[in-house]
Design a protein around this motif. Structure first.
Motif, PDB file in Angstrom:
ATOM      1  N   ARG A 110      16.608 -42.844   0.254  1.00 23.97           N
ATOM      2  CA  ARG A 110      15.460 -42.306   0.973  1.00 23.97           C
ATOM      3  C   ARG A 110      15.448 -40.781   1.022  1.00 23.97           C
ATOM      4  O   ARG A 110      14.491 -40.186   1.521  1.00 23.97           O
ATOM      5  CB  ARG A 110      15.409 -42.918   2.374  1.00 23.97           C
ATOM      6  CG  ARG A 110      15.034 -44.395   2.309  1.00 23.97           C
ATOM      7  CD  ARG A 110      15.298 -45.166   3.590  1.00 23.97           C
ATOM      8  NE  ARG A 110      14.765 -46.529   3.476  1.00 23.97           N
ATOM      9  CZ  ARG A 110      15.397 -47.544   2.896  1.00 23.97           C
ATOM     10  NH1 ARG A 110      16.610 -47.354   2.382  1.00 23.97           N
ATOM     11  NH2 ARG A 110      14.830 -48.743   2.813  1.00 23.97           N
ATOM     12  N   PHE A 111      16.506 -40.159   0.496  1.00 24.10           N
ATOM     13  CA  PHE A 111      16.537 -38.701   0.331  1.00 24.10           C
ATOM     14  C   PHE A 111      16.944 -38.385  -1.113  1.00 24.10           C
ATOM     15  O   PHE A 111      17.942 -37.687  -1.355  1.00 24.10           O
ATOM     16  CB  PHE A 111      17.523 -38.061   1.313  1.00 24.10           C
ATOM     17  CG  PHE A 111      17.134 -38.232   2.761  1.00 24.10           C
ATOM     18  CD1 PHE A 111      16.172 -37.407   3.332  1.00 24.10           C
ATOM     19  CD2 PHE A 111      17.720 -39.219   3.538  1.00 24.10           C
ATOM     20  CE1 PHE A 111      15.804 -37.564   4.671  1.00 24.10           C
ATOM     21  CE2 PHE A 111      17.364 -39.393   4.864  1.00 24.10           C
ATOM     22  CZ  PHE A 111      16.405 -38.557   5.428  1.00 24.10           C
ATOM     23  N   PRO A 112      16.181 -38.886  -2.107  1.00 22.08           N
ATOM     24  CA  PRO A 112      16.598 -38.734  -3.513  1.00 22.08           C
ATOM     25  C   PRO A 112      16.608 -37.288  -3.988  1.00 22.08           C
ATOM     26  O   PRO A 112      17.309 -36.951  -4.937  1.00 22.08           O
ATOM     27  CB  PRO A 112      15.562 -39.562  -4.283  1.00 22.08           C
ATOM     28  CG  PRO A 112      14.355 -39.560  -3.398  1.00 22.08           C
ATOM     29  CD  PRO A 112      14.897 -39.598  -2.000  1.00 22.08           C
ATOM     30  N   GLU A 113      15.847 -36.431  -3.325  1.00 18.85           N
ATOM     31  CA  GLU A 113      15.778 -35.013  -3.709  1.00 18.85           C
ATOM     32  C   GLU A 113      16.538 -34.129  -2.738  1.00 18.85           C
ATOM     33  O   GLU A 113      16.365 -32.910  -2.737  1.00 18.85           O
ATOM     34  CB  GLU A 113      14.301 -34.565  -3.775  1.00 18.85           C
ATOM     35  CG  GLU A 113      13.405 -35.435  -4.643  1.00 18.85           C
ATOM     36  CD  GLU A 113      13.735 -35.326  -6.116  1.00 18.85           C
ATOM     37  OE1 GLU A 113      14.366 -34.318  -6.505  1.00 18.85           O
ATOM     38  OE2 GLU A 113      13.353 -36.232  -6.879  1.00 18.85           O
ATOM     39  N   PHE A 152      11.757 -39.336   1.548  1.00 13.90           N
ATOM     40  CA  PHE A 152      11.416 -37.916   1.579  1.00 13.90           C
ATOM     41  C   PHE A 152      11.369 -37.333   0.170  1.00 13.90           C
ATOM     42  O   PHE A 152      12.325 -37.462  -0.593  1.00 13.90           O
ATOM     43  CB  PHE A 152      12.441 -37.138   2.405  1.00 13.90           C
ATOM     44  CG  PHE A 152      12.354 -37.391   3.887  1.00 13.90           C
ATOM     45  CD1 PHE A 152      11.939 -36.391   4.752  1.00 13.90           C
ATOM     46  CD2 PHE A 152      12.690 -38.631   4.429  1.00 13.90           C
ATOM     47  CE1 PHE A 152      11.857 -36.615   6.121  1.00 13.90           C
ATOM     48  CE2 PHE A 152      12.611 -38.878   5.793  1.00 13.90           C
ATOM     49  CZ  PHE A 152      12.191 -37.865   6.640  1.00 13.90           C
ATOM     50  N   GLY A 153      10.265 -36.668  -0.149  1.00 14.21           N
ATOM     51  CA  GLY A 153      10.161 -35.936  -1.397  1.00 14.21           C
ATOM     52  C   GLY A 153      10.906 -34.609  -1.288  1.00 14.21           C
ATOM     53  O   GLY A 153      11.474 -34.283  -0.249  1.00 14.21           O
ATOM     54  N   PRO A 154      10.879 -33.805  -2.366  1.00 13.54           N
ATOM     55  CA  PRO A 154      11.587 -32.526  -2.331  1.00 13.54           C
ATOM     56  C   PRO A 154      10.889 -31.490  -1.459  1.00 13.54           C
ATOM     57  O   PRO A 154       9.670 -31.551  -1.251  1.00 13.54           O
ATOM     58  CB  PRO A 154      11.580 -32.094  -3.797  1.00 13.54           C
ATOM     59  CG  PRO A 154      10.368 -32.761  -4.383  1.00 13.54           C
ATOM     60  CD  PRO A 154      10.245 -34.071  -3.669  1.00 13.54           C
ATOM     61  N   ALA A 155      11.685 -30.547  -0.935  1.00 16.57           N
ATOM     62  CA  ALA A 155      11.183 -29.362  -0.229  1.00 16.57           C
ATOM     63  C   ALA A 155      10.340 -29.693   0.998  1.00 16.57           C
ATOM     64  O   ALA A 155       9.409 -28.966   1.360  1.00 16.57           O
ATOM     65  CB  ALA A 155      10.391 -28.474  -1.182  1.00 16.57           C
ATOM     66  N   VAL A 156      10.656 -30.795   1.683  1.00 15.10           N
ATOM     67  CA  VAL A 156       9.984 -31.120   2.943  1.00 15.10           C
ATOM     68  C   VAL A 156      10.539 -30.208   4.040  1.00 15.10           C
ATOM     69  O   VAL A 156      11.733 -29.922   4.065  1.00 15.10           O
ATOM     70  CB  VAL A 156      10.195 -32.602   3.304  1.00 15.10           C
ATOM     71  CG1 VAL A 156       9.617 -32.924   4.681  1.00 15.10           C
ATOM     72  CG2 VAL A 156       9.582 -33.500   2.237  1.00 15.10           C
ATOM     73  N   ARG A 215       6.127 -42.766   1.640  1.00 13.47           N
ATOM     74  CA  ARG A 215       6.767 -41.656   0.927  1.00 13.47           C
ATOM     75  C   ARG A 215       6.134 -40.349   1.367  1.00 13.47           C
ATOM     76  O   ARG A 215       4.902 -40.244   1.440  1.00 13.47           O
ATOM     77  CB  ARG A 215       6.625 -41.809  -0.587  1.00 13.47           C
ATOM     78  CG  ARG A 215       7.338 -40.686  -1.338  1.00 13.47           C
ATOM     79  CD  ARG A 215       7.318 -40.851  -2.846  1.00 13.47           C
ATOM     80  NE  ARG A 215       7.978 -39.725  -3.481  1.00 13.47           N
ATOM     81  CZ  ARG A 215       9.289 -39.630  -3.683  1.00 13.47           C
ATOM     82  NH1 ARG A 215      10.080 -40.627  -3.304  1.00 13.47           N
ATOM     83  NH2 ARG A 215       9.831 -38.573  -4.258  1.00 13.47           N
ATOM     84  N   ILE A 216       6.973 -39.385   1.670  1.00 17.21           N
ATOM     85  CA  ILE A 216       6.497 -38.062   2.085  1.00 17.21           C
ATOM     86  C   ILE A 216       6.397 -37.179   0.854  1.00 17.21           C
ATOM     87  O   ILE A 216       7.363 -37.040   0.088  1.00 17.21           O
ATOM     88  CB  ILE A 216       7.450 -37.443   3.123  1.00 17.21           C
ATOM     89  CG1 ILE A 216       7.511 -38.331   4.372  1.00 17.21           C
ATOM     90  CG2 ILE A 216       7.018 -36.032   3.487  1.00 17.21           C
ATOM     91  CD1 ILE A 216       8.560 -37.912   5.378  1.00 17.21           C
TER      92      ILE A 216
END
Length: 464
Positions: A408-411, A430-434, A449-450
């Motif tokens: 859930r935190f792949p980036e 969570f996507g990158p750079a949140v 997905r964020i």
């Protein structure tokens, strides 16, 4: 040997090759268990304790350097991280940039050796479950071992006892579950039984710094070593002010009967005293488990007690299979390393900053550690760059286990430098750079997905 249960447990330990000092130590606590002792510390028997702060301690550079040159370091590394779904040493978890806890610890030690011209041996206290993986991971650091000293010694093991009858557990489908470590208070028994205590003294080391491998703030700092050396204390523990996140944990106090400092763990607190335990205005300090002790004083104390330091009993009740609450109840006989403070007259506490206490007990802690709240500086020390460490509460149904957490935190972790709290309910990836700004809550009944670069601001509740 007394009761049939004790005789069976002792025979099992001897058959497994457990050191005789550890066998006799187990027997000491078994007898207490048989007598119905619980190790509880009533609130009425203690009072709050105060202490000096490290920030006020004046230590010259010369004294600091001299102290670190005669200091050895032990990291407690017996934990598997089972509460986070792991089946190997928790210290092998990646922290950042491909570095695990062990990588950072090794590099901290090598940097300090170079800075002070100190031998500064690093020795790990492993369990039978963590030894092989740990040594494999550290093999790349060819300069880490110190001649004449081992890179590890083993924590002892003891039989788990059925709560009904106090006889050793038999569990043929997974015999490992028949055994448990005796708590980190076993370090003193293991140091003596393995001969490591004598070896360190023979090689000219005067003190030990002991800490948990999952606490990257626990650097063997020369300034702290200098303070301890000049204090003349036989034993000392670094303490921090308790916060809301420490409310349910142990704390320091002073025993009324003899004035000795005691460490009361949650398992040693009576149900009716839980409110007092959680009162941060009354009991203000908790342990970092960063411990300093004089090697000569420890040897003398152990020799005088035939190897049994006599730490307070901790009666820890679990189930045979930790993943199956329907299995039989068992008792683990444990002791806490820090409780040795009450053994030594003249033992001291010193208040340190939270920068020396960055434990990772849950994936909540792991997310903060992997985020931009901390930066790795020269010497591989962690520096808190955020004003405050944010409160993180991730939904245990989706994030408790490391493998699910990482999906859930792949980036990588979101930015938390400007966050005060992040509460996540439901399944969010969570996507990158949140970025999380202030106090944010995320709630969902379905997987979400964020997007990359999303910003959640103060007092925001995002529902989906």
């Amino acid at each position: 040997m007394g009761s049939p249960g004790l005789a069976a447990a002792v025979a099992k330990m001897r058959d497994a090759g457990v050191d005789e000092v550890a066998v006799q130590t187990f027997a000491h606590y078994y007898r207490q268990l048989e007598r119905g002792e619980t190790g509880k510390i009533p609130e009425e028997s203690i009072e709050p304790v105060d202490m000096p702060a490290l920030a006020d301690a004046e230590v010259s550079e010369e004294d600091a350097a001299a102290a670190i040159r005669t200091t050895a370091v032990i990291k407690l590394n017996g934990g598997l991280g089972t509460s986070m779904g792991m089946d190997r040493a928790k210290s092998l978890l990646c922290v950042r940039r491909g570095m695990s806890f062990l990588d950072i610890i090794a590099r901290q030690i090598l940097h300090l050796r170079q800075s002070y011209g100190a031998p500064l041996p690093l020795i790990l206290m492993n369990s039978f479950r963590t030894s092989a993986d740990t040594l494999d991971a550290l093999a790349r650091y060819e300069d880490l071992p110190v001649e004449g000293l081992p890179l590890e010694f083993r924590q002892n093991m003891e039989p788990r006892l059925l709560a009904d009858g106090l006889v050793p557990v038999s569990w043929p489908k997974d015999p490992d579950l028949e055994w448990c470590p005796p708590g980190h208070g076993d370090i003193y028994t293991a140091l003596r039984g393995t001969g490591l205590l004598d070896t360190l003294l023979e090689q000219g080391f005067e003190r030990l710094f002991v800490s948990n491998s999952d606490n990257l703030g626990a650097v063997p700092d020369a300034h702290v070593a200098g303070w301890f050396a000049s204090s003349g204390a036989p034993f000392a523990i670094e303490a921090v002010r308790r916060t809301a996140s420490d409310r349910k944990g142990g704390h320091f106090a002073r025993r009324k009967s003899d004035g000795r400092i005691v460490l009361r763990e949650t398992a040693q607190t009576l149900p009716e005293d839980q409110k007092a335990l959680q009162d941060l205005s009354r009991h203000r300090y908790c342990s970092t488990n960063n411990i300093w002790f004089d090697l000569r004083a420890m040897k003398e104390a152990l020799d005088a007690r035939d190897g049994i330091l006599g730490l307070p009993l901790i009666r820890n009740e679990k189930t045979v299979d930790p993943s199956d609450p329907s299995t039989a109840k068992v008792i683990q006989v444990e002791t806490a390393m820090g409780s040795a403070i009450e053994v030594f007259e003249g033992a001291q506490l010193i208040e340190v900053g939270r920068d020396r206490f960055i434990p990772v007990k849950t994936t909540n802690d792991l997310l903060v550690l992997r985020s931009d709240v901390y930066e790795i500086r020269d010497g591989f020390t962690l520096e808190q760059v955020a004003t405050d460490v944010p409160f993180v509460d991730l939904d245990g149904d989706y994030y408790k286990v490391v493998s699910e957490f990482e999906k859930r935190f792949p980036e990588g972790a979101p930015s938390l430098t400007k966050a005060s709290a992040l509460r996540v309910k439901g399944d969010w990836t969570f996507g990158p750079a949140v970025q999380i700004l202030g106090d944010v809550s995320l709630e969902t009944d379905a997987a979400q997905r964020i997007d990359a670069g999303a910003v959640f601001s103060d007092d925001e509740v995002a529902k989906a």
